[in-house]
Design a protein around this motif. Sequence first.
Motif, PDB file in Angstrom:
ATOM      1  N   ARG A  76       0.815  -1.228   0.000  1.00 21.84           N
ATOM      2  CA  ARG A  76       0.000   0.000   0.000  1.00 21.84           C
ATOM      3  C   ARG A  76       0.843   1.270   0.000  1.00 21.84           C
ATOM      4  O   ARG A  76       0.363   2.321  -0.397  1.00 21.84           O
ATOM      5  N   THR A  77       2.113   1.180   0.431  1.00 19.05           N
ATOM      6  CA  THR A  77       2.962   2.372   0.392  1.00 19.05           C
ATOM      7  C   THR A  77       3.322   2.754  -1.044  1.00 19.05           C
ATOM      8  O   THR A  77       3.823   3.839  -1.279  1.00 19.05           O
ATOM      9  N   LYS A  78       3.054   1.869  -1.984  1.00 21.21           N
ATOM     10  CA  LYS A  78       3.346   2.127  -3.399  1.00 21.21           C
ATOM     11  C   LYS A  78       2.085   2.547  -4.161  1.00 21.21           C
ATOM     12  O   LYS A  78       2.023   2.458  -5.384  1.00 21.21           O
ATOM     13  N   ALA A  79       1.079   3.032  -3.448  1.00 20.61           N
ATOM     14  CA  ALA A  79      -0.191   3.407  -4.076  1.00 20.61           C
ATOM     15  C   ALA A  79       0.009   4.475  -5.149  1.00 20.61           C
ATOM     16  O   ALA A  79      -0.579   4.389  -6.226  1.00 20.61           O
ATOM     17  N   ARG A  80       0.820   5.470  -4.867  1.00 23.49           N
ATOM     18  CA  ARG A  80       1.038   6.540  -5.854  1.00 23.49           C
ATOM     19  C   ARG A  80       1.647   5.974  -7.132  1.00 23.49           C
ATOM     20  O   ARG A  80       1.222   6.316  -8.239  1.00 23.49           O
ATOM     21  N   ALA A  81       2.642   5.108  -6.996  1.00 23.16           N
ATOM     22  CA  ALA A  81       3.275   4.490  -8.167  1.00 23.16           C
ATOM     23  C   ALA A  81       2.278   3.617  -8.922  1.00 23.16           C
ATOM     24  O   ALA A  81       2.238   3.628 -10.160  1.00 23.16           O
ATOM     25  N   ALA A  82       1.465   2.875  -8.196  1.00 21.78           N
ATOM     26  CA  ALA A  82       0.479   2.008  -8.836  1.00 21.78           C
ATOM     27  C   ALA A  82      -0.557   2.827  -9.597  1.00 21.78           C
ATOM     28  O   ALA A  82      -0.941   2.464 -10.723  1.00 21.78           O
ATOM     29  N   ILE A  83      -0.982   3.927  -9.018  1.00 18.50           N
ATOM     30  CA  ILE A  83      -1.953   4.792  -9.693  1.00 18.50           C
ATOM     31  C   ILE A  83      -1.314   5.424 -10.931  1.00 18.50           C
ATOM     32  O   ILE A  83      -1.927   5.489 -11.998  1.00 18.50           O
ATOM     33  N   THR A  84      -0.062   5.853 -10.801  1.00 18.17           N
ATOM     34  CA  THR A  84       0.651   6.448 -11.934  1.00 18.17           C
ATOM     35  C   THR A  84       0.777   5.455 -13.082  1.00 18.17           C
ATOM     36  O   THR A  84       0.511   5.783 -14.235  1.00 18.17           O
ATOM     37  N   GLN A  85       1.157   4.224 -12.764  1.00 15.95           N
ATOM     38  CA  GLN A  85       1.380   3.253 -13.841  1.00 15.95           C
ATOM     39  C   GLN A  85       0.084   2.604 -14.308  1.00 15.95           C
ATOM     40  O   GLN A  85       0.050   2.036 -15.396  1.00 15.95           O
ATOM     41  N   GLY A  86      -0.988   2.707 -13.538  1.00 16.42           N
ATOM     42  CA  GLY A  86      -2.220   2.021 -13.907  1.00 16.42           C
ATOM     43  C   GLY A  86      -3.332   2.871 -14.491  1.00 16.42           C
ATOM     44  O   GLY A  86      -4.245   2.335 -15.115  1.00 16.42           O
ATOM     45  N   THR A  87      -3.263   4.178 -14.346  1.00 19.39           N
ATOM     46  CA  THR A  87      -4.367   5.035 -14.806  1.00 19.39           C
ATOM     47  C   THR A  87      -4.526   5.025 -16.326  1.00 19.39           C
ATOM     48  O   THR A  87      -5.630   4.810 -16.836  1.00 19.39           O
ATOM     49  N   LEU A  88      -3.451   5.257 -17.046  1.00 25.64           N
ATOM     50  CA  LEU A  88      -3.555   5.273 -18.510  1.00 25.64           C
ATOM     51  C   LEU A  88      -3.991   3.917 -19.074  1.00 25.64           C
ATOM     52  O   LEU A  88      -4.873   3.876 -19.942  1.00 25.64           O
ATOM     53  N   PRO A  89      -3.424   2.800 -18.582  1.00 23.97           N
ATOM     54  CA  PRO A  89      -3.929   1.509 -19.063  1.00 23.97           C
ATOM     55  C   PRO A  89      -5.405   1.273 -18.737  1.00 23.97           C
ATOM     56  O   PRO A  89      -6.148   0.729 -19.566  1.00 23.97           O
ATOM     57  N   LEU A  90      -5.845   1.701 -17.564  1.00 29.71           N
ATOM     58  CA  LEU A  90      -7.256   1.558 -17.201  1.00 29.71           C
ATOM     59  C   LEU A  90      -8.136   2.319 -18.192  1.00 29.71           C
ATOM     60  O   LEU A  90      -9.133   1.781 -18.699  1.00 29.71           O
ATOM     61  N   LEU A  91      -7.770   3.560 -18.470  1.00 34.57           N
ATOM     62  CA  LEU A  91      -8.534   4.364 -19.423  1.00 34.57           C
ATOM     63  C   LEU A  91      -8.502   3.740 -20.820  1.00 34.57           C
ATOM     64  O   LEU A  91      -9.501   3.749 -21.538  1.00 34.57           O
ATOM     65  N   ALA A  92      -7.363   3.165 -21.192  1.00 32.59           N
ATOM     66  CA  ALA A  92      -7.241   2.506 -22.499  1.00 32.59           C
ATOM     67  C   ALA A  92      -8.153   1.289 -22.584  1.00 32.59           C
ATOM     68  O   ALA A  92      -8.854   1.086 -23.583  1.00 32.59           O
ATOM     69  N   VAL A  93      -8.160   0.471 -21.536  1.00 33.66           N
ATOM     70  CA  VAL A  93      -9.018  -0.725 -21.530  1.00 33.66           C
ATOM     71  C   VAL A  93     -10.486  -0.330 -21.612  1.00 33.66           C
ATOM     72  O   VAL A  93     -11.256  -0.898 -22.405  1.00 33.66           O
ATOM     73  N   ILE A  94     -10.894   0.643 -20.818  1.00 42.04           N
ATOM     74  CA  ILE A  94     -12.300   1.069 -20.812  1.00 42.04           C
ATOM     75  C   ILE A  94     -12.700   1.633 -22.175  1.00 42.04           C
ATOM     76  O   ILE A  94     -13.696   1.217 -22.769  1.00 42.04           O
ATOM     77  N   ALA A  95     -11.927   2.591 -22.674  1.00 38.49           N
ATOM     78  CA  ALA A  95     -12.298   3.248 -23.937  1.00 38.49           C
ATOM     79  C   ALA A  95     -12.221   2.281 -25.114  1.00 38.49           C
ATOM     80  O   ALA A  95     -13.090   2.312 -26.001  1.00 38.49           O
ATOM     81  N   THR A  96     -11.216   1.423 -25.137  1.00 33.07           N
ATOM     82  CA  THR A  96     -11.096   0.454 -26.235  1.00 33.07           C
ATOM     83  C   THR A  96     -12.274  -0.521 -26.214  1.00 33.07           C
ATOM     84  O   THR A  96     -12.869  -0.816 -27.256  1.00 33.07           O
ATOM     85  N   THR A  97     -12.626  -1.003 -25.040  1.00 32.30           N
ATOM     86  CA  THR A  97     -13.755  -1.940 -24.930  1.00 32.30           C
ATOM     87  C   THR A  97     -15.055  -1.276 -25.371  1.00 32.30           C
ATOM     88  O   THR A  97     -15.835  -1.864 -26.136  1.00 32.30           O
ATOM     89  N   ILE A  98     -15.295  -0.068 -24.906  1.00 31.47           N
ATOM     90  CA  ILE A  98     -16.505   0.645 -25.317  1.00 31.47           C
ATOM     91  C   ILE A  98     -16.497   0.874 -26.828  1.00 31.47           C
ATOM     92  O   ILE A  98     -17.496   0.678 -27.514  1.00 31.47           O
ATOM     93  N   GLY A  99     -15.343   1.286 -27.344  1.00 27.25           N
ATOM     94  CA  GLY A  99     -15.223   1.515 -28.776  1.00 27.25           C
ATOM     95  C   GLY A  99     -15.516   0.271 -29.594  1.00 27.25           C
ATOM     96  O   GLY A  99     -16.186   0.334 -30.629  1.00 27.25           O
ATOM     97  N   LEU A 100     -15.066  -0.880 -29.111  1.00 28.06           N
ATOM     98  CA  LEU A 100     -15.338  -2.141 -29.815  1.00 28.06           C
ATOM     99  C   LEU A 100     -16.823  -2.508 -29.736  1.00 28.06           C
ATOM    100  O   LEU A 100     -17.405  -3.001 -30.702  1.00 28.06           O
ATOM    101  N   LEU A 101     -17.410  -2.268 -28.576  1.00 28.92           N
ATOM    102  CA  LEU A 101     -18.841  -2.579 -28.407  1.00 28.92           C
ATOM    103  C   LEU A 101     -19.731  -1.700 -29.268  1.00 28.92           C
ATOM    104  O   LEU A 101     -20.822  -2.108 -29.674  1.00 28.92           O
ATOM    105  N   LEU A 102     -19.287  -0.493 -29.546  1.00 26.44           N
ATOM    106  CA  LEU A 102     -20.084   0.447 -30.339  1.00 26.44           C
ATOM    107  C   LEU A 102     -19.937   0.238 -31.849  1.00 26.44           C
ATOM    108  O   LEU A 102     -20.660   0.855 -32.619  1.00 26.44           O
ATOM    109  N   GLN A 103     -19.024  -0.614 -32.253  1.00 23.32           N
ATOM    110  CA  GLN A 103     -18.815  -0.835 -33.690  1.00 23.32           C
ATOM    111  C   GLN A 103     -19.882  -1.714 -34.280  1.00 23.32           C
ATOM    112  O   GLN A 103     -20.401  -2.609 -33.755  1.00 23.32           O
TER     113      GLN A 103
END
Length: 130
Positions: free
Chosen positions: A103-130
């Motif tokens: 848990r002391t690495k929360a900032r690092a985890a958020i830094t490294q995980g935010t962009l991939p999370l947004l990519a997974v969400i937007a890519t999945t939605i984009g595929l579903l809308l096709q």
Amino acid sequence: MLIVGLVFAGLAAVLHVYIFWMESFAWDRPRTRQTFGLGSDEQVQMTKPMAYNQGFYNLFLAITAFVGIVGVAAGATAVGAALVLAGTGSMLAAALVLLLSDRTKARAAITQGTLPLLAVIATTIGLLLQ
């Protein structure tokens, strides 16, 4: 929306290339030491081989995402999206492992995980809308 996902995937890949560089080639530099909370020279030297290896994992995830982006851009949407989701999904999973294991690495985890999370969400939605 698929394009938005690909942009986030590209940004996540660029970030992971930077992490690769820090872990594999700049491990003993002051900025990297500060970023990863490395104290003594002994700690840096003891963890350097592990960090070198881990850096390449980050590079391979970035390459997977980049190849996926190129695949989608070339019209191979199914294969490209699968690679984008594999790369960014793995980046996200690694960030979650980091967060849950220390848990002391929360900032690092958020830094490294935010962009991939947004990519997974937007890519999945984009595929579903096709």
